[in-house]
Design a protein around this motif. Structure first.
Motif, PDB file in Angstrom:
ATOM      1  N   ILE A  97       0.832  -1.399  -0.082  1.00 49.28           N
ATOM      2  CA  ILE A  97      -0.225   0.213  -0.029  1.00 49.28           C
ATOM      3  C   ILE A  97       1.066   1.420  -0.113  1.00 49.28           C
ATOM      4  O   ILE A  97       0.339   2.197  -0.336  1.00 49.28           O
ATOM      5  N   GLU A  98       2.186   1.264   0.287  1.00 53.13           N
ATOM      6  CA  GLU A  98       2.921   2.152   0.416  1.00 53.13           C
ATOM      7  C   GLU A  98       2.468   3.666   1.058  1.00 53.13           C
ATOM      8  O   GLU A  98       2.466   4.886   0.567  1.00 53.13           O
ATOM      9  N   GLU A  99       1.862   3.487   2.319  1.00 50.10           N
ATOM     10  CA  GLU A  99       1.562   4.634   3.037  1.00 50.10           C
ATOM     11  C   GLU A  99       2.050   4.797   4.130  1.00 50.10           C
ATOM     12  O   GLU A  99       2.841   3.753   4.851  1.00 50.10           O
ATOM     13  N   SER A 100       2.461   5.865   4.797  1.00 46.55           N
ATOM     14  CA  SER A 100       2.996   6.316   5.935  1.00 46.55           C
ATOM     15  C   SER A 100       2.203   6.157   7.225  1.00 46.55           C
ATOM     16  O   SER A 100       2.788   6.042   8.346  1.00 46.55           O
ATOM     17  N   ASP A 101       1.161   6.124   7.128  1.00 40.52           N
ATOM     18  CA  ASP A 101       0.355   5.897   8.354  1.00 40.52           C
ATOM     19  C   ASP A 101      -0.807   4.877   8.260  1.00 40.52           C
ATOM     20  O   ASP A 101      -1.863   5.080   7.459  1.00 40.52           O
ATOM     21  N   VAL A 102      -0.754   3.855   8.819  1.00 37.11           N
ATOM     22  CA  VAL A 102      -1.574   2.662   8.735  1.00 37.11           C
ATOM     23  C   VAL A 102      -2.008   2.044  10.047  1.00 37.11           C
ATOM     24  O   VAL A 102      -1.558   2.443  10.948  1.00 37.11           O
ATOM     25  N   VAL A 103      -3.160   1.422   9.629  1.00 37.89           N
ATOM     26  CA  VAL A 103      -3.747   0.529  10.999  1.00 37.89           C
ATOM     27  C   VAL A 103      -3.958  -0.802  10.560  1.00 37.89           C
ATOM     28  O   VAL A 103      -4.206  -1.246   9.455  1.00 37.89           O
ATOM     29  N   VAL A 104      -3.475  -1.580  11.738  1.00 40.43           N
ATOM     30  CA  VAL A 104      -3.588  -3.284  11.413  1.00 40.43           C
ATOM     31  C   VAL A 104      -4.980  -3.605  12.068  1.00 40.43           C
ATOM     32  O   VAL A 104      -5.052  -3.424  13.184  1.00 40.43           O
ATOM     33  N   LEU A 105      -5.481  -4.262  11.241  1.00 36.03           N
ATOM     34  CA  LEU A 105      -6.633  -4.974  11.691  1.00 36.03           C
ATOM     35  C   LEU A 105      -6.599  -6.387  11.800  1.00 36.03           C
ATOM     36  O   LEU A 105      -5.922  -6.995  10.836  1.00 36.03           O
ATOM     37  N   CYS A 106      -6.947  -7.122  13.013  1.00 33.58           N
ATOM     38  CA  CYS A 106      -6.809  -8.474  13.249  1.00 33.58           C
ATOM     39  C   CYS A 106      -8.060  -8.946  14.073  1.00 33.58           C
ATOM     40  O   CYS A 106      -8.688  -8.143  14.360  1.00 33.58           O
ATOM     41  N   ARG A 107      -8.095 -10.096  14.368  1.00 32.14           N
ATOM     42  CA  ARG A 107      -9.011 -10.848  15.228  1.00 32.14           C
ATOM     43  C   ARG A 107      -8.611 -10.479  16.752  1.00 32.14           C
ATOM     44  O   ARG A 107      -7.472 -10.025  16.988  1.00 32.14           O
ATOM     45  N   ALA A 108      -9.853 -10.329  17.340  1.00 36.67           N
ATOM     46  CA  ALA A 108      -9.522 -10.026  18.733  1.00 36.67           C
ATOM     47  C   ALA A 108      -8.496 -10.844  19.609  1.00 36.67           C
ATOM     48  O   ALA A 108      -7.780 -10.195  20.310  1.00 36.67           O
ATOM     49  N   CYS A 109      -8.490 -12.034  19.296  1.00 36.18           N
ATOM     50  CA  CYS A 109      -7.482 -12.968  19.883  1.00 36.18           C
ATOM     51  C   CYS A 109      -6.145 -12.729  19.486  1.00 36.18           C
ATOM     52  O   CYS A 109      -5.170 -13.338  20.277  1.00 36.18           O
ATOM     53  N   ASP A 110      -5.769 -12.134  18.651  1.00 39.95           N
ATOM     54  CA  ASP A 110      -4.496 -11.748  17.798  1.00 39.95           C
ATOM     55  C   ASP A 110      -4.042 -10.252  18.046  1.00 39.95           C
ATOM     56  O   ASP A 110      -2.839  -9.889  17.652  1.00 39.95           O
ATOM     57  N   VAL A 111      -4.733  -9.425  18.880  1.00 40.18           N
ATOM     58  CA  VAL A 111      -4.136  -8.078  19.166  1.00 40.18           C
ATOM     59  C   VAL A 111      -2.924  -7.939  19.865  1.00 40.18           C
ATOM     60  O   VAL A 111      -2.040  -7.333  19.177  1.00 40.18           O
ATOM     61  N   GLN A 112      -2.899  -8.704  20.773  1.00 40.11           N
ATOM     62  CA  GLN A 112      -1.290  -8.625  21.627  1.00 40.11           C
ATOM     63  C   GLN A 112      -0.298  -9.245  20.719  1.00 40.11           C
ATOM     64  O   GLN A 112       0.597  -8.501  20.741  1.00 40.11           O
ATOM     65  N   LEU A 113      -0.586 -10.189  19.922  1.00 38.91           N
ATOM     66  CA  LEU A 113       0.491 -10.812  19.180  1.00 38.91           C
ATOM     67  C   LEU A 113       0.809  -9.622  18.065  1.00 38.91           C
ATOM     68  O   LEU A 113       2.074  -9.419  17.723  1.00 38.91           O
ATOM     69  N   CYS A 114      -0.154  -9.132  17.472  1.00 38.55           N
ATOM     70  CA  CYS A 114      -0.062  -8.081  16.220  1.00 38.55           C
ATOM     71  C   CYS A 114       0.922  -7.055  16.962  1.00 38.55           C
ATOM     72  O   CYS A 114       1.655  -6.591  16.254  1.00 38.55           O
ATOM     73  N   GLU A 115       0.428  -6.614  18.048  1.00 38.80           N
ATOM     74  CA  GLU A 115       1.210  -5.388  18.785  1.00 38.80           C
ATOM     75  C   GLU A 115       2.941  -5.789  19.031  1.00 38.80           C
ATOM     76  O   GLU A 115       3.763  -4.905  18.866  1.00 38.80           O
ATOM     77  N   SER A 116       2.897  -7.109  19.373  1.00 43.74           N
ATOM     78  CA  SER A 116       4.165  -7.186  19.414  1.00 43.74           C
ATOM     79  C   SER A 116       5.274  -7.446  18.520  1.00 43.74           C
ATOM     80  O   SER A 116       6.257  -7.643  18.276  1.00 43.74           O
ATOM     81  N   GLN A 117       4.279  -7.661  17.258  1.00 50.39           N
ATOM     82  CA  GLN A 117       5.215  -8.121  15.834  1.00 50.39           C
ATOM     83  C   GLN A 117       5.353  -6.709  14.981  1.00 50.39           C
ATOM     84  O   GLN A 117       6.077  -6.521  13.960  1.00 50.39           O
ATOM     85  N   VAL A 118       4.306  -5.664  15.378  1.00 48.03           N
ATOM     86  CA  VAL A 118       4.436  -4.306  14.607  1.00 48.03           C
ATOM     87  C   VAL A 118       5.903  -3.892  14.583  1.00 48.03           C
ATOM     88  O   VAL A 118       6.541  -3.506  13.642  1.00 48.03           O
TER      89      VAL A 118
END
Length: 229
Positions: free
Chosen positions: A122-143
């Motif tokens: 997408i080549e954008e400088s401000d993005v939001v990651v959507l995920c399942r509720a059970c994956d929120v903490q995992l995604c935050e740790s991987q960002v």
């Protein structure tokens, strides 16, 4: 006058003979006309019956062709429906297998790479990651690792320094639904106007579409199934 009665008898006989001949002539003509009329009526009736039979035969042939075409069409539709059900079953089985990845030790690394791939796309400088509720903490740790990997790739490929603000959605109303998503992420930008669907389900669908010709060939085409073409 002695010859009078004889003459009268001769005249009577002559008249009777003429009447008899005339009557016979009328009878012969009447029989002839009757036979001609009878033959005409019989011919007309026979011709009408032949035409009616031919018409009914044509209608019967049309009905047979319609019935045959309908039967063939119904059989083809049934076969195509069964084929589509089988393909759906294959996709469901693939989804069930892929869903196991979300429970494996390799899943965090996969999520990080999916985020990196989405950032590149997408080549954008401000993005939001959507995920399942059970994956929120995992995604935050991987960002953080994903952003760094993305910056390293851009630096290597273009020489530019990429700066990206990447955050994980915490709004419960925007979480990816567990019942319709078996894992992965979706990255959005510009208030949701730009979307990169990188869920595992999207990847399954992409693989399915790319491999569909090969799947059809393996299941039907090489076995001579005309419904698969």
């Amino acid at each position: 006058m002695a010859g009078g009665p004889q003459q009268i008898r001769q005249m009577v006989n002559f008249i009777l003979q003429e009447a008899h001949e005339k009557a016979n002539e009328i009878r012969v003509k009447t029989e002839h006309d009757f036979n001609v009329e009878k033959q005409t009526l019989i011919h007309a009736a026979r011709q009408r019956l032949n035409e009616e039979y031919a018409q009914k035969e044509r209608e019967r042939e049309v009905q047979q062709r319609i019935a045959k075409s309908t039967a063939v069409g119904d059989a083809r539709v049934k076969k195509m429906r069964l084929r589509d059900e089988l393909l759906k079953q294959l996709v469901d089985e693939a989804r069930n297998e892929v869903a196991k990845v979300a429970k494996s030790p390799e899943y965090p690394e996969l999520v990080k790479k999916l985020i990196v791939q989405s950032l590149i796309k997408i080549e954008e400088s401000d993005v939001v990651v959507l995920c399942r509720a059970c994956d929120v903490q995992l995604c935050e740790s991987q960002v953080p690792g994903a952003v760094q990997m993305y910056a390293d790739i851009i630096k290597k490929e273009t020489g530019e320094v990429a700066k990206v603000t990447c955050r994980v959605n915490t709004d419960a109303s925007k979480h990816l639904p567990d019942h319709a998503c078996c894992g992965g992420i979706t990255v959005t930008a510009c208030h949701g106007r730009i979307v990169c669907d990188n869920t595992l389900d999207a990847r399954i669908q992409l693989c399915y579409e790319e491999l569909l010709p090969q799947i059809r060939h393996e299941l039907w085409d090489k076995h001579g199934d005309p419904a698969a073409k």
